[in-house]
Scaffold this motif. Sequence first.
Motif, PDB file in Angstrom:
ATOM      1  N   THR A 114     -10.824  -3.731   3.017  1.00 46.86           N
ATOM      2  CA  THR A 114     -10.507  -3.590   1.597  1.00 46.86           C
ATOM      3  C   THR A 114     -10.786  -4.910   0.887  1.00 46.86           C
ATOM      4  O   THR A 114     -10.396  -5.970   1.375  1.00 46.86           O
ATOM      5  CB  THR A 114      -9.030  -3.191   1.403  1.00 46.86           C
ATOM      6  OG1 THR A 114      -8.797  -1.949   2.066  1.00 46.86           O
ATOM      7  CG2 THR A 114      -8.673  -3.066  -0.066  1.00 46.86           C
ATOM      8  N   SER A 142      -9.961  -6.822  -2.516  1.00 52.39           N
ATOM      9  CA  SER A 142      -9.085  -6.792  -3.687  1.00 52.39           C
ATOM     10  C   SER A 142      -8.405  -8.147  -3.859  1.00 52.39           C
ATOM     11  O   SER A 142      -7.653  -8.578  -2.977  1.00 52.39           O
ATOM     12  CB  SER A 142      -8.018  -5.702  -3.522  1.00 52.39           C
ATOM     13  OG  SER A 142      -7.027  -5.799  -4.520  1.00 52.39           O
ATOM     14  N   GLY A 195      -4.647  -7.333  -4.266  1.00 54.13           N
ATOM     15  CA  GLY A 195      -4.090  -6.909  -2.984  1.00 54.13           C
ATOM     16  C   GLY A 195      -3.925  -8.073  -2.032  1.00 54.13           C
ATOM     17  O   GLY A 195      -2.906  -8.207  -1.341  1.00 54.13           O
ATOM     18  N   ASP A 212      -2.541  -1.778  -1.260  1.00 52.54           N
ATOM     19  CA  ASP A 212      -3.817  -1.129  -0.947  1.00 52.54           C
ATOM     20  C   ASP A 212      -3.558   0.351  -0.714  1.00 52.54           C
ATOM     21  O   ASP A 212      -2.933   0.725   0.268  1.00 52.54           O
ATOM     22  CB  ASP A 212      -4.449  -1.763   0.286  1.00 52.54           C
ATOM     23  CG  ASP A 212      -5.700  -1.038   0.750  1.00 52.54           C
ATOM     24  OD1 ASP A 212      -6.332  -0.334  -0.069  1.00 52.54           O
ATOM     25  OD2 ASP A 212      -6.041  -1.170   1.941  1.00 52.54           O
ATOM     26  N   GLY A 253      -7.359   2.037   1.492  1.00 51.26           N
ATOM     27  CA  GLY A 253      -7.494   1.859   2.939  1.00 51.26           C
ATOM     28  C   GLY A 253      -6.772   2.950   3.731  1.00 51.26           C
ATOM     29  O   GLY A 253      -7.363   3.541   4.644  1.00 51.26           O
ATOM     30  N   LEU A 259      -7.784  -6.823   4.718  1.00 52.05           N
ATOM     31  CA  LEU A 259      -7.816  -6.930   3.268  1.00 52.05           C
ATOM     32  C   LEU A 259      -8.184  -8.360   2.905  1.00 52.05           C
ATOM     33  O   LEU A 259      -7.529  -9.293   3.368  1.00 52.05           O
ATOM     34  CB  LEU A 259      -6.451  -6.548   2.694  1.00 52.05           C
ATOM     35  CG  LEU A 259      -6.377  -6.347   1.191  1.00 52.05           C
ATOM     36  CD1 LEU A 259      -5.285  -5.356   0.847  1.00 52.05           C
ATOM     37  CD2 LEU A 259      -6.159  -7.641   0.449  1.00 52.05           C
TER      38      LEU A 259
END
Length: 162
Positions: free
Chosen positions: A7, A9, A12, A19, A22, A41
């Motif tokens: 992920t 972000s 995030g 998230d 995901g 992430l």
Amino acid sequence: MRVAILTSSDSGYAGEREDLSGPVIEEIVTQAGYEVVWTGLLPDDRKMLSEEMKRIADENVAELLLTTGGTGFSPRDCMPEATADIAERMVPGIPEAMRAYSMRFTKRAMLSRASAAIRKSTLIVNLPGSPKAVRECLEYVIPELGHGLEILTGAASNCARK
């Protein structure tokens, strides 16, 4: 087949946003019979993303690496570029199919910059950042990805149908 989920972000990564995409990916691939072996992430940082994708492919962590986020027009969105940085071969048909299918639901699907690529024996597919779009796109392409992965990994020898 093994799956890694990455992920992208900033919020995030900073712990300011959960998230949600995901887990949707994990649900879909698990139901399709794949084994999720890694999730991560990272912020919208091109170098960090490309280095992690490279590590996953080069260390043979997973045959399928699904990414979520970073495919839009935001100045920080860089997932397609990070993917291209480490790609050995591009796979344009997968994101083209996802965009075409998603156009049934929203014309904004044309704004997706998602890409797909192969590095070593790992297929990398960029998915959107929203859980709804992830579900639509992944459920559409997942039935065909298995055959591509079999060809890529040598488990099948050709694409001919009987």
